[in-house]
Design an enzyme around this catalytic site. Sequence first.
Site, PDB file in Angstrom:
ATOM      1  N   ASP A 127       1.305  -1.066   0.005  1.00  0.00           N
ATOM      2  CA  ASP A 127      -0.250  -0.263  -0.174  1.00  0.00           C
ATOM      3  C   ASP A 127       0.789   1.955  -0.067  1.00  0.00           C
ATOM      4  O   ASP A 127       1.743   1.759   0.723  1.00  0.00           O
ATOM      5  CB  ASP A 127      -0.907  -0.094   1.298  1.00  0.00           C
ATOM      6  CG  ASP A 127      -2.274   1.009   1.337  1.00  0.00           C
ATOM      7  OD1 ASP A 127      -2.606   1.605   0.137  1.00  0.00           O
ATOM      8  OD2 ASP A 127      -3.019   0.643   1.881  1.00  0.00           O
ATOM      9  N   GLU A 169     -14.602   1.293  -0.613  1.00  0.00           N
ATOM     10  CA  GLU A 169     -14.322   1.101   0.525  1.00  0.00           C
ATOM     11  C   GLU A 169     -15.645   2.086   1.055  1.00  0.00           C
ATOM     12  O   GLU A 169     -16.033   3.844   0.336  1.00  0.00           O
ATOM     13  CB  GLU A 169     -13.449   2.078   0.916  1.00  0.00           C
ATOM     14  CG  GLU A 169     -13.109   2.086   2.986  1.00  0.00           C
ATOM     15  CD  GLU A 169     -11.870   2.054   3.267  1.00  0.00           C
ATOM     16  OE1 GLU A 169     -10.718   1.891   2.950  1.00  0.00           O
ATOM     17  OE2 GLU A 169     -11.545   1.925   4.968  1.00  0.00           O
TER      18      GLU A 169
HETATM   19  O1  KIV Z   1      -5.056  -0.292   4.598  1.00  0.00           O
HETATM   20  C1  KIV Z   1      -5.224  -0.944   4.546  1.00  0.00           C
HETATM   21  O2  KIV Z   1      -5.417  -1.811   5.341  1.00  0.00           O
HETATM   22  C2  KIV Z   1      -6.394  -0.559   3.370  1.00  0.00           C
HETATM   23  C3  KIV Z   1      -7.949  -1.618   3.877  1.00  0.00           C
HETATM   24  C4  KIV Z   1      -9.021  -1.200   4.322  1.00  0.00           C
HETATM   25  C5  KIV Z   1      -8.561  -1.441   1.931  1.00  0.00           C
HETATM   26  O3  KIV Z   1      -6.565   0.470   2.506  1.00  0.00           O
END
Ligand code: KIV
Length: 275
Positions: free
Chosen positions: A83, A182
């Site tokens: 991410d 989301e």
């Molecule tokens: O950072 C995270 O865990 C996320 C999820 C909630 C999709 O972006």
Amino acid sequence: MRITINQIREMKLKGEKITMLTAYDYVTAKIVDEAGIPLILVGDSLGMVVLGYESTIPVTMEEMLHHTKAVMRGTKNALVVGDMPFMTYHISVEDALSNAGRFIQEGGCQAVKLEGGVDVAEKVRRIVQCGIPVMGHIGLTPQSINQLSGHRIQGKSPEAAARLLQDARALEEAGAFAVVLETMPTALSALITQKLNIPTIGIGAGNGCNGQVQVINDILGSFTDFVPKHTKQYAKLTDVIRKAVGDYYAEVKDGSFPTEKQSFKMDESILTDLG
Ligand code: KIV
């Protein structure tokens, strides 16, 4: 051989639901991988559920890479998505490319995720052109929590719903292999799912998506500072840990731990010379 983005796309075509969970460390990632979860997200939720920040905003590239490497060491089968943290893809396409590249090259994961729709579509296109699979993320995007004025349900007005559909289409058109939806009404996420060819992965977006993602600490009940409405606690690990720590404390204090079972023996005659 790890799961590929083609296999994830095929799951949508076959009508097979897609499961995704976050993981941030070796031990948990190993369990999630062995359970057959095909998609693991090293989410920037790391900041809140592991590092104790108030939001995801302070999370850095170095923190994300550190945890991505640990997750990679614990997994063999899942497609691992890193991410991209706040401000690592916002300033320029060059920044976005070099930070996405770091996730793949240094972190060792297979794909990256970033938040935003139309506004980040060009960056998504350029990252994908470099050979890096991208997962989009629209709706409630926690890195924009200040702009969104809190954790609010998104897409409720006709204009907001139309904007989210436009965002989803822009991500698909830019080459994203999947998109997280989301915190939005079920009817809207179901419509977006129907309009897109790529899979949608919902969190707080109802049951009409092609798959679901949850923060692992939420479903295990190991992070309880804030329990979102969209989660379900499949365990209450906080209670289990609290009891174990309490029992250990009591047994060390009263001398009942350790016993012989946890101890080691030797020929004690050799100690006589030591005085
Ligand atoms: O950072 C995270 O865990 C996320 C999820 C909630 C999709 O972006």
